[in-house]
Design a protein around this motif. Structure first.
Motif, PDB file in Angstrom:
ATOM      1  N   LEU A 150       0.778  -1.126   0.059  1.00  3.58           N
ATOM      2  CA  LEU A 150       0.070  -0.051   0.177  1.00  3.58           C
ATOM      3  C   LEU A 150       0.691   1.273  -0.069  1.00  3.58           C
ATOM      4  O   LEU A 150       0.371   2.261  -0.489  1.00  3.58           O
ATOM      5  N   ALA A 151       2.015   1.023   0.625  1.00  2.00           N
ATOM      6  CA  ALA A 151       2.732   2.448   0.653  1.00  2.00           C
ATOM      7  C   ALA A 151       3.330   2.643  -0.627  1.00  2.00           C
ATOM      8  O   ALA A 151       3.566   3.638  -1.037  1.00  2.00           O
ATOM      9  N   SER A 152       3.726   1.437  -1.480  1.00  2.00           N
ATOM     10  CA  SER A 152       4.159   1.805  -2.668  1.00  2.00           C
ATOM     11  C   SER A 152       3.101   2.410  -3.774  1.00  2.00           C
ATOM     12  O   SER A 152       3.626   3.333  -4.607  1.00  2.00           O
ATOM     13  N   VAL A 153       1.858   1.851  -3.553  1.00  2.00           N
ATOM     14  CA  VAL A 153       0.722   2.613  -4.342  1.00  2.00           C
ATOM     15  C   VAL A 153       0.639   3.816  -4.206  1.00  2.00           C
ATOM     16  O   VAL A 153       0.156   4.646  -4.855  1.00  2.00           O
ATOM     17  N   GLU A 154       0.688   4.319  -2.720  1.00  2.00           N
ATOM     18  CA  GLU A 154       0.573   5.836  -2.502  1.00  2.00           C
ATOM     19  C   GLU A 154       1.754   6.632  -2.876  1.00  2.00           C
ATOM     20  O   GLU A 154       1.346   7.801  -3.132  1.00  2.00           O
ATOM     21  N   GLN A 155       2.809   5.888  -2.871  1.00  3.08           N
ATOM     22  CA  GLN A 155       3.890   6.564  -3.726  1.00  3.08           C
ATOM     23  C   GLN A 155       3.823   7.014  -5.159  1.00  3.08           C
ATOM     24  O   GLN A 155       4.010   8.035  -5.784  1.00  3.08           O
ATOM     25  N   VAL A 179      -5.530   6.053  -9.003  1.00  2.86           N
ATOM     26  CA  VAL A 179      -5.400   5.593 -10.662  1.00  2.86           C
ATOM     27  C   VAL A 179      -6.567   5.001 -11.155  1.00  2.86           C
ATOM     28  O   VAL A 179      -7.531   4.737 -10.405  1.00  2.86           O
ATOM     29  N   ASP A 180      -6.793   5.202 -12.438  1.00  2.00           N
ATOM     30  CA  ASP A 180      -7.988   4.449 -12.992  1.00  2.00           C
ATOM     31  C   ASP A 180      -8.060   2.718 -12.941  1.00  2.00           C
ATOM     32  O   ASP A 180      -9.078   2.278 -12.717  1.00  2.00           O
ATOM     33  N   SER A 181      -6.703   2.258 -13.040  1.00  5.80           N
ATOM     34  CA  SER A 181      -6.400   1.000 -12.959  1.00  5.80           C
ATOM     35  C   SER A 181      -5.037   0.620 -12.218  1.00  5.80           C
ATOM     36  O   SER A 181      -4.282   1.079 -12.706  1.00  5.80           O
ATOM     37  N   LEU A 182      -5.173  -0.214 -11.287  1.00  7.53           N
ATOM     38  CA  LEU A 182      -4.110  -0.689 -10.584  1.00  7.53           C
ATOM     39  C   LEU A 182      -3.770  -2.298 -10.995  1.00  7.53           C
ATOM     40  O   LEU A 182      -4.645  -3.072 -10.578  1.00  7.53           O
ATOM     41  N   LEU A 183      -2.769  -2.579 -11.554  1.00  8.22           N
ATOM     42  CA  LEU A 183      -2.478  -3.931 -11.840  1.00  8.22           C
ATOM     43  C   LEU A 183      -1.371  -4.418 -11.110  1.00  8.22           C
ATOM     44  O   LEU A 183      -0.177  -3.706 -10.590  1.00  8.22           O
ATOM     45  N   LEU A 184      -1.353  -5.796 -10.936  1.00  5.01           N
ATOM     46  CA  LEU A 184      -0.144  -6.489 -10.277  1.00  5.01           C
ATOM     47  C   LEU A 184       0.644  -6.810 -11.725  1.00  5.01           C
ATOM     48  O   LEU A 184       0.256  -7.489 -12.597  1.00  5.01           O
ATOM     49  N   HIS A 185       1.976  -6.207 -11.581  1.00  4.22           N
ATOM     50  CA  HIS A 185       2.860  -6.331 -12.841  1.00  4.22           C
ATOM     51  C   HIS A 185       3.070  -7.857 -13.125  1.00  4.22           C
ATOM     52  O   HIS A 185       3.125  -8.056 -14.526  1.00  4.22           O
ATOM     53  N   LEU A 214      -4.223  -6.144  -3.408  1.00  2.55           N
ATOM     54  CA  LEU A 214      -4.955  -5.341  -4.546  1.00  2.55           C
ATOM     55  C   LEU A 214      -6.402  -4.945  -4.246  1.00  2.55           C
ATOM     56  O   LEU A 214      -6.717  -3.773  -4.439  1.00  2.55           O
ATOM     57  N   GLN A 215      -7.087  -6.022  -3.694  1.00  5.44           N
ATOM     58  CA  GLN A 215      -8.174  -5.692  -3.222  1.00  5.44           C
ATOM     59  C   GLN A 215      -8.274  -4.635  -2.293  1.00  5.44           C
ATOM     60  O   GLN A 215      -9.466  -3.669  -2.193  1.00  5.44           O
ATOM     61  N   THR A 216      -7.460  -4.620  -1.409  1.00  2.85           N
ATOM     62  CA  THR A 216      -7.469  -3.549  -0.236  1.00  2.85           C
ATOM     63  C   THR A 216      -7.251  -2.196  -0.836  1.00  2.85           C
ATOM     64  O   THR A 216      -7.674  -1.266  -0.433  1.00  2.85           O
ATOM     65  N   ALA A 217      -6.210  -2.161  -1.541  1.00  4.81           N
ATOM     66  CA  ALA A 217      -6.311  -0.779  -2.352  1.00  4.81           C
ATOM     67  C   ALA A 217      -7.251  -0.286  -3.216  1.00  4.81           C
ATOM     68  O   ALA A 217      -7.524   1.037  -2.944  1.00  4.81           O
TER      69      ALA A 217
END
Length: 272
Positions: free
Chosen positions: A81-86, A96-102, A117-120
């Motif tokens: 989650l910290a990485s997504v916030e960054q 973002v409109d879409s967040l994927l697992l790379h 991912l669901q938590t994000a």
């Protein structure tokens, strides 16, 4: 097709491996050509530059579709989650409109990263969630694990690679595919048939390839730094390939040329 990918969002502009002024100019040209969907990733190292370029472009945020992808080394519960916030901070957006697992995790256990991912999503960091580089078995398992719709499985998709198994799985699971490496990093241009087909429509070989992908029901990402190519890659909605030409291109998938192999990306799964 998922509503997320309708209209201009079917044609996304990919940002790998661009950086610096080259990236900024490419995004400016893409916006001018009509692109509104943009794809980046933590691993690309260009989220901040992408965010700056999109902010400078002057297109209202609500008109943009921004996708980024969480790197596998951030899949831990202490980092995800910290990485997504960054990423959001770098991209200059609230979500973002879409967040994927790379990529799938190297150990093959996809549940922990999917639940994060669901938590994000639940926390409002993204409007939609999805995955990338998942196999058929992973798509089926993901559908069981995650309650929210997965809007895409972003995979290598082009006329030199047979992805019929993944297309079947997409229909079965309701997880649409989207493409990267849409012209196989230029490999498709070695095949004269595509240029020959293009002449009949007044289109280039690249436009024929991209139109084929769209007609397979797969939204696509393309990248170029040349303004004329950026525009041409976007201008693929004013013609339709005939069923005969679609079949001729379908036959090329027997080539089974793959850009992304385990040799180039050691964490890649065993492809279908």
């Amino acid at each position: 097709m998922n509503i997320y990918f309708q209209k201009t969002h079917q044609r996304g502009f990919g940002t790998w491996p661009l950086k610096g002024e080259v990236l900024a100019q490419a995004i400016a040209n893409a916006l001018d050509a009509g692109y509104r969907a943009f794809d980046t990733a933590q691993w690309y190292g260009n989220e901040a530059e992408t965010g700056a370029a999109l902010a400078a472009g002057g297109v209202p945020r609500e008109d943009l579709c921004i996708t980024t992808k969480v790197a596998p080394d951030n899949f831990g519960e202490d980092r995800f989650l910290a990485s997504v916030e960054q990423s959001l901070k770098d991209l200059r957006v609230d979500q973002v409109d879409s967040l994927l697992l790379h990529w799938p995790p190297a150990n093959g256990d996809i549940a922990p990263s999917l639940l994060l991912l669901q938590t994000a999503l639940d926390r409002g960091l993204t409007r939609n969630i999805g995955v990338s580089n998942y196999t058929v078995a992973m798509m089926r398992e993901a559908r069981r694990i995650v309650d929210a719709p997965l809007v895409t499985n972003q995979v290598e998709f082009h006329p030199l690679l047979n992805q019929d198994k993944l297309l079947t799985a997409a229909n079965e699971t309701g997880i649409p595919l989207s493409s990267y490496a849409s012209v196989a990093r230029g490999e498709v241009f070695k095949y004269p048939l595509l240029e020959q087909i293009g002449r009949g429509y007044g289109k280039s070989a690249a436009q024929v390839v991209l139109r084929w992908i769209i007609q397979k029901g797969v939204p696509l990402n393309t990248m170029s730094t040349k303004p004329e190519n950026i525009r041409a890659n976007f201008d693929i909605m004013d013609f339709t390939l005939s069923s005969v030409d679609m079949a001729r291109i379908d036959a090329m998938t027997r080539t089974n040329f793959r850009v992304v192999t385990k040799e180039s990306v050691p964490i890649a799964p065993e492809w279908d």
